[in-house]
Design a protein around this motif. Structure first.
Motif, mmCIF file in Angstrom:
data_model
loop_
_atom_site.group_PDB
_atom_site.id
_atom_site.type_symbol
_atom_site.label_atom_id
_atom_site.label_comp_id
_atom_site.label_asym_id
_atom_site.label_seq_id
_atom_site.Cartn_x
_atom_site.Cartn_y
_atom_site.Cartn_z
ATOM 1 N N TYR A 205 -24.685 31.544 38.001
ATOM 2 C CA TYR A 205 -23.874 32.177 39.024
ATOM 3 C C TYR A 205 -24.619 32.069 40.348
ATOM 4 C CZ TYR A 205 -21.938 34.200 34.756
ATOM 5 O OH TYR A 205 -21.411 34.367 33.509
ATOM 6 N N PHE A 206 -23.899 31.854 41.425
ATOM 7 C CA PHE A 206 -24.515 31.680 42.731
ATOM 8 C C PHE A 206 -24.472 32.988 43.505
ATOM 9 C CE2 PHE A 206 -23.167 27.527 41.354
ATOM 10 C CZ PHE A 206 -24.229 26.709 41.709
ATOM 11 N N VAL A 207 -25.574 33.293 44.184
ATOM 12 C CA VAL A 207 -25.657 34.463 45.052
ATOM 13 C C VAL A 207 -25.984 33.962 46.449
ATOM 14 C CG1 VAL A 207 -26.772 36.675 45.502
ATOM 15 C CG2 VAL A 207 -26.493 35.891 43.138
ATOM 16 N N TYR A 208 -25.025 34.159 47.373
ATOM 17 C CA TYR A 208 -25.225 33.771 48.767
ATOM 18 C C TYR A 208 -25.619 35.002 49.572
ATOM 19 C CZ TYR A 208 -22.866 29.471 47.411
ATOM 20 O OH TYR A 208 -22.536 28.299 46.785
ATOM 21 N N VAL A 209 -26.640 34.861 50.399
ATOM 22 C CA VAL A 209 -27.098 35.930 51.279
ATOM 23 C C VAL A 209 -26.922 35.447 52.714
ATOM 24 C CG1 VAL A 209 -29.040 37.388 51.942
ATOM 25 C CG2 VAL A 209 -28.745 36.729 49.538
ATOM 26 N N LEU A 210 -25.972 36.037 53.414
ATOM 27 C CA LEU A 210 -25.635 35.631 54.766
ATOM 28 C C LEU A 210 -26.123 36.706 55.741
ATOM 29 C CD1 LEU A 210 -23.788 34.043 52.821
ATOM 30 C CD2 LEU A 210 -22.033 34.072 54.569
ATOM 31 N N LYS A 211 -27.076 36.349 56.596
ATOM 32 C CA LYS A 211 -27.712 37.303 57.500
ATOM 33 C C LYS A 211 -27.158 37.134 58.906
ATOM 34 C CE LYS A 211 -31.940 37.311 54.717
ATOM 35 N NZ LYS A 211 -33.406 37.079 54.701
ATOM 36 N N LYS A 212 -26.414 38.147 59.346
ATOM 37 C CA LYS A 212 -25.752 38.094 60.649
ATOM 38 C C LYS A 212 -26.779 38.063 61.778
ATOM 39 C CE LYS A 212 -22.102 40.433 63.283
ATOM 40 N NZ LYS A 212 -21.147 41.583 63.292
ATOM 41 N N GLY A 213 -26.485 37.230 62.774
ATOM 42 C CA GLY A 213 -27.343 37.154 63.952
ATOM 43 C C GLY A 213 -28.540 36.253 63.806
ATOM 44 N N GLN A 214 -28.677 35.566 62.676
ATOM 45 C CA GLN A 214 -29.871 34.735 62.470
ATOM 46 C C GLN A 214 -29.573 33.240 62.504
ATOM 47 O OE1 GLN A 214 -32.715 35.865 59.531
ATOM 48 N NE2 GLN A 214 -32.280 38.047 59.719
ATOM 49 N N ARG A 215 -28.373 32.886 62.911
ATOM 50 C CA ARG A 215 -28.039 31.474 63.087
ATOM 51 C C ARG A 215 -28.336 31.094 64.533
ATOM 52 N NH1 ARG A 215 -22.152 29.146 61.332
ATOM 53 N NH2 ARG A 215 -22.181 27.146 62.398
ATOM 54 N N SER A 216 -29.019 29.983 64.755
ATOM 55 C CA SER A 216 -29.507 29.658 66.087
ATOM 56 C C SER A 216 -28.375 29.433 67.082
ATOM 57 C CB SER A 216 -30.414 28.423 66.039
ATOM 58 O OG SER A 216 -29.715 27.323 65.477
ATOM 59 N N SER A 217 -27.360 28.647 66.680
ATOM 60 C CA SER A 217 -26.199 28.428 67.539
ATOM 61 C C SER A 217 -25.119 27.763 66.718
ATOM 62 C CB SER A 217 -26.554 27.544 68.741
ATOM 63 O OG SER A 217 -26.736 26.193 68.323
ATOM 64 N N HIS A 218 -23.909 27.739 67.219
ATOM 65 C CA HIS A 218 -22.813 27.091 66.502
ATOM 66 C C HIS A 218 -22.970 25.573 66.501
ATOM 67 C CE1 HIS A 218 -21.063 30.933 66.153
ATOM 68 N NE2 HIS A 218 -20.555 31.009 67.363
ATOM 69 N N GLU A 219 -23.689 25.034 67.474
ATOM 70 C CA GLU A 219 -23.869 23.592 67.534
ATOM 71 C C GLU A 219 -25.066 23.134 66.706
ATOM 72 O OE1 GLU A 219 -21.346 25.095 70.318
ATOM 73 O OE2 GLU A 219 -23.501 25.507 70.373
ATOM 74 N N ASP A 220 -26.011 24.041 66.491
ATOM 75 C CA ASP A 220 -27.228 23.704 65.758
ATOM 76 C C ASP A 220 -27.236 24.467 64.438
ATOM 77 O OD1 ASP A 220 -30.800 24.312 66.209
ATOM 78 O OD2 ASP A 220 -29.715 22.895 64.925
ATOM 79 N N ILE A 221 -26.602 23.886 63.424
ATOM 80 C CA ILE A 221 -26.445 24.568 62.140
ATOM 81 C C ILE A 221 -27.613 24.205 61.231
ATOM 82 C CG2 ILE A 221 -25.015 24.837 60.092
ATOM 83 C CD1 ILE A 221 -22.608 24.084 61.796
ATOM 84 N N PRO A 222 -28.450 25.182 60.865
ATOM 85 C CA PRO A 222 -29.572 24.881 59.987
ATOM 86 C C PRO A 222 -29.087 24.566 58.580
ATOM 87 C CG PRO A 222 -29.374 27.241 60.301
ATOM 88 C CD PRO A 222 -28.363 26.605 61.210
#
Length: 255
Positions: A205-222
């Motif tokens: 089973y997959f567990v995704y952890v999405l942390k708000k505010g920690q993405r650098s930008s919409h154009e630069d997707i890590p």
């Protein structure tokens, strides 16, 4: 298990996978079934959830059904919990069960995850276990889901993103593999980073952890980061019958 609340074994089987999308199916099912845990009980993934919680965390559970996940969270010290479900039967039964067991602080209410009735930035953590998977049962090609499926999925995610505090976390427990969920979670609408791990042995089973505010930008997707966690041996059956129905749906579409 509390002996005064035995688990009802009768489960209303759906006529087809698309029946999971029908609210009346869930009302009928919850009127006959006392407990069912999709994708394992809380104890199986507790080690993944707990590092993201404190006793002061405010938690929203999407699609609580008749799960006892909120019991586990409460017993671990997180008491500010709100559970929602679309089924009024599930909500009524959950309210009665929690009150009878002394969990008076847990709030349970009827609500649609596609239209969350909460203020902006009011939860530290939102969690769902198998609830979003229901939206995909009739989605068609998993690489290119139907527009109506994606509309519902995006409505859910936008609502979750909105109600999360600026540094809040969304945890999704699912059968959805990263190559299918990653493009959705990384849509430009969202500012969260994406990490994932798995639990289970024979089936994962997959567990995704999405942390708000920690993405650098919409154009630069890590790239999606995989979380390394200690290996845990599980001693229960690895796959319940209805979990398998979800798995078959995914595997058939992949074949």
């Amino acid at each position: 298990m509390d002996e005064t609340h035995p688990t009802t074994t009768a489960t209303v089987e759906p006529s087809s996978a698309s029946a999971y999308l029908n609210p009346s199916y869930w009302d009928e099912r919850f009127s006959k079934e006392e407990k069912y845990e999709w994708f394992k009980e809380y104890s199986h993934f507790r080690h993944i959830i707990q590092p993201h919680l404190t006793p002061n965390s405010s938690v929203l559970e999407l699609g609580c059904g008749n799960s006892q996940m909120c019991d586990g969270l409460y017993n671990d010290g997180t008491t500010n919990i709100t559970c929602i479900d679309l089924s009024h039967v599930a909500v009524h039964n959950m309210q009665n069960r929690l009150l009878s067991q002394g969990f008076k602080d847990i709030k349970v209410m009827q609500a649609d995850m596609l239209e969350l009735p909460f203020d902006d930035e009011c939860f530290d953590l939102v969690i769902e276990k198998g609830t979003m998977d229901v939206l995909f049962v009739d989605s068609g090609d998993p690489w290119n889901p139907k527009p109506e499926t994606m509309s519902k999925v995006m409505s859910t995610l936008k609502g979750v993103h909105r109600v999360l505090k600026p540094d809040g976390i969304f945890i999704s427990i699912t059968f959805g593999q990263p190559h299918f969920r990653r493009p959705i979670f990384n849509a430009p609408d969202f500012s969260w980073s994406v990490e994932w791990t798995t639990f289970g042995e024979t089936f994962h089973y997959f567990v995704y952890v999405l942390k708000k505010g920690q993405r650098s930008s919409h154009e630069d997707i890590p790239p999606v980061k995989r979380i390394e966690v200690p290996h845990f041996n599980l001693f229960h059956e690895e796959l319940e019958s209805e979990d398998f129905a979800f798995r078959i749906n995914v595997d058939e579409l992949n074949s």
